[in-house]
Scaffold this motif. Structure first.
Motif, PDB file in Angstrom:
ATOM      1  N   LYS A  39       0.807  -1.230   0.000  1.00 31.11           N
ATOM      2  CA  LYS A  39       0.000   0.000   0.000  1.00 31.11           C
ATOM      3  C   LYS A  39       0.836   1.274   0.000  1.00 31.11           C
ATOM      4  O   LYS A  39       0.310   2.364   0.067  1.00 31.11           O
ATOM      5  N   TYR A  40       2.174   1.136  -0.121  1.00 32.29           N
ATOM      6  CA  TYR A  40       3.060   2.293  -0.085  1.00 32.29           C
ATOM      7  C   TYR A  40       3.705   2.524  -1.444  1.00 32.29           C
ATOM      8  O   TYR A  40       3.990   1.584  -2.173  1.00 32.29           O
ATOM      9  N   SER A  41       3.950   3.800  -1.735  1.00 27.89           N
ATOM     10  CA  SER A  41       4.675   4.181  -2.951  1.00 27.89           C
ATOM     11  C   SER A  41       5.578   5.353  -2.613  1.00 27.89           C
ATOM     12  O   SER A  41       5.259   6.163  -1.744  1.00 27.89           O
ATOM     13  N   ALA A  42       6.681   5.440  -3.333  1.00 32.67           N
ATOM     14  CA  ALA A  42       7.601   6.555  -3.146  1.00 32.67           C
ATOM     15  C   ALA A  42       8.058   7.047  -4.512  1.00 32.67           C
ATOM     16  O   ALA A  42       8.221   6.262  -5.449  1.00 32.67           O
ATOM     17  N   PHE A  43       8.252   8.348  -4.602  1.00 31.30           N
ATOM     18  CA  PHE A  43       8.757   8.972  -5.821  1.00 31.30           C
ATOM     19  C   PHE A  43       9.913   9.883  -5.434  1.00 31.30           C
ATOM     20  O   PHE A  43       9.917  10.471  -4.349  1.00 31.30           O
ATOM     21  N   GLY A  44      10.886   9.992  -6.327  1.00 33.51           N
ATOM     22  CA  GLY A  44      12.035  10.830  -6.036  1.00 33.51           C
ATOM     23  C   GLY A  44      12.404  11.719  -7.202  1.00 33.51           C
ATOM     24  O   GLY A  44      12.127  11.403  -8.349  1.00 33.51           O
ATOM     25  N   VAL A  45      13.019  12.840  -6.865  1.00 35.10           N
ATOM     26  CA  VAL A  45      13.624  13.728  -7.859  1.00 35.10           C
ATOM     27  C   VAL A  45      15.101  13.365  -7.902  1.00 35.10           C
ATOM     28  O   VAL A  45      15.775  13.351  -6.862  1.00 35.10           O
ATOM     29  N   TYR A  46      15.583  13.082  -9.104  1.00 33.95           N
ATOM     30  CA  TYR A  46      16.969  12.695  -9.291  1.00 33.95           C
ATOM     31  C   TYR A  46      17.678  13.719 -10.167  1.00 33.95           C
ATOM     32  O   TYR A  46      17.126  14.184 -11.157  1.00 33.95           O
ATOM     33  N   GLU A  47      18.895  14.029  -9.748  1.00 31.42           N
ATOM     34  CA  GLU A  47      19.773  14.904 -10.515  1.00 31.42           C
ATOM     35  C   GLU A  47      21.050  14.104 -10.749  1.00 31.42           C
ATOM     36  O   GLU A  47      21.724  13.724  -9.778  1.00 31.42           O
ATOM     37  N   ALA A  48      21.335  13.797 -11.980  1.00 27.07           N
ATOM     38  CA  ALA A  48      22.494  12.967 -12.318  1.00 27.07           C
ATOM     39  C   ALA A  48      22.474  11.663 -11.511  1.00 27.07           C
ATOM     40  O   ALA A  48      23.476  11.257 -10.916  1.00 27.07           O
ATOM     41  N   GLU A  49      21.308  11.036 -11.451  1.00 25.29           N
ATOM     42  CA  GLU A  49      21.100   9.750 -10.771  1.00 25.29           C
ATOM     43  C   GLU A  49      21.277   9.814  -9.249  1.00 25.29           C
ATOM     44  O   GLU A  49      21.320   8.785  -8.594  1.00 25.29           O
ATOM     45  N   ARG A  50      21.353  11.005  -8.694  1.00 24.53           N
ATOM     46  CA  ARG A  50      21.467  11.164  -7.234  1.00 24.53           C
ATOM     47  C   ARG A  50      20.151  11.712  -6.697  1.00 24.53           C
ATOM     48  O   ARG A  50      19.669  12.747  -7.153  1.00 24.53           O
ATOM     49  N   LEU A  51      19.587  11.016  -5.730  1.00 24.69           N
ATOM     50  CA  LEU A  51      18.321  11.426  -5.129  1.00 24.69           C
ATOM     51  C   LEU A  51      18.473  12.782  -4.462  1.00 24.69           C
ATOM     52  O   LEU A  51      19.377  12.982  -3.647  1.00 24.69           O
ATOM     53  N   GLN A  52      17.570  13.708  -4.801  1.00 23.87           N
ATOM     54  CA  GLN A  52      17.595  15.056  -4.242  1.00 23.87           C
ATOM     55  C   GLN A  52      16.408  15.319  -3.316  1.00 23.87           C
ATOM     56  O   GLN A  52      16.508  16.119  -2.388  1.00 23.87           O
ATOM     57  N   ALA A  53      15.286  14.673  -3.607  1.00 21.36           N
ATOM     58  CA  ALA A  53      14.058  14.868  -2.828  1.00 21.36           C
ATOM     59  C   ALA A  53      13.173  13.657  -3.044  1.00 21.36           C
ATOM     60  O   ALA A  53      13.292  12.964  -4.058  1.00 21.36           O
ATOM     61  N   PHE A  54      12.280  13.416  -2.072  1.00 20.47           N
ATOM     62  CA  PHE A  54      11.386  12.270  -2.211  1.00 20.47           C
ATOM     63  C   PHE A  54      10.090  12.509  -1.456  1.00 20.47           C
ATOM     64  O   PHE A  54      10.003  13.361  -0.577  1.00 20.47           O
ATOM     65  N   VAL A  55       9.090  11.724  -1.837  1.00 27.83           N
ATOM     66  CA  VAL A  55       7.809  11.695  -1.139  1.00 27.83           C
ATOM     67  C   VAL A  55       7.420  10.230  -0.975  1.00 27.83           C
ATOM     68  O   VAL A  55       7.631   9.423  -1.885  1.00 27.83           O
ATOM     69  N   LEU A  56       6.881   9.900   0.186  1.00 30.10           N
ATOM     70  CA  LEU A  56       6.427   8.544   0.490  1.00 30.10           C
ATOM     71  C   LEU A  56       4.961   8.635   0.881  1.00 30.10           C
ATOM     72  O   LEU A  56       4.602   9.466   1.724  1.00 30.10           O
TER      73      LEU A  56
END
Length: 147
Positions: A39-56
């Protein structure tokens, strides 16, 4: 170039970013368990394949709740949280989710302004909900958005 994608496997940057953003960060097993949960999902913002921000988020029937959202302090003020939320809202609309909820500390005016700017509205308040380092307790606002 920044891109948003679903996070399907544990990334140590989740723990690192969360710890830099909140008074009490989550650990590896917290994130690992969430990412395994149906029931969980997460999305991330990536800059040059490095996670910069996320939401769960968690989803139950036709409602979703943001469990946490965080941006690396070095990457703040670049629109990552707004982009994540806009992506999330569009994603949920395609999944027939009717509403999105979250809690935010009353002493976080930047986050409150972001959420209200995206259409979230106050639907409640949780007294003394968040603990701060040093022992202070802070109320949380409960916000909701019709998706």
């Amino acid at each position: 170039m920044n891109r948003i994608r679903q996070i399907e496997e544990f990334d140590p940057r989740l723990v690192e970013i969360h710890a830099q953003t909140f008074d009490f960060g989550w650990n590896n097993s917290d994130f690992s368990e969430y990412l395994k949960g149906e029931k969980y999902s997460a999305f991330g913002v990536y800059e040059a394949e490095r996670l910069q921000a996320f939401v769960l988020i968690s989803v139950v029937v036709d409602e979703a709740e943001i469990l946490t959202i965080a941006t690396d302090p070095i990457a703040q003020r670049r629109g990552h949280a707004r982009a994540l939320l806009q992506h999330l809202i569009a994603h949920l609309a395609h999944k027939d989710i009717r509403s999105l909820f979250l809690e935010v500390a009353v002493d976080n005016p930047a986050a409150i302004a972001l959420y209200e700017g995206l259409g979230f509205r106050k639907v409640g308040r949780r007294p003394l909900y968040y603990s701060r380092r040093g022992g202070a307790l802070v109320d949380a606002l409960i916000l909701s958005l019709a998706v």
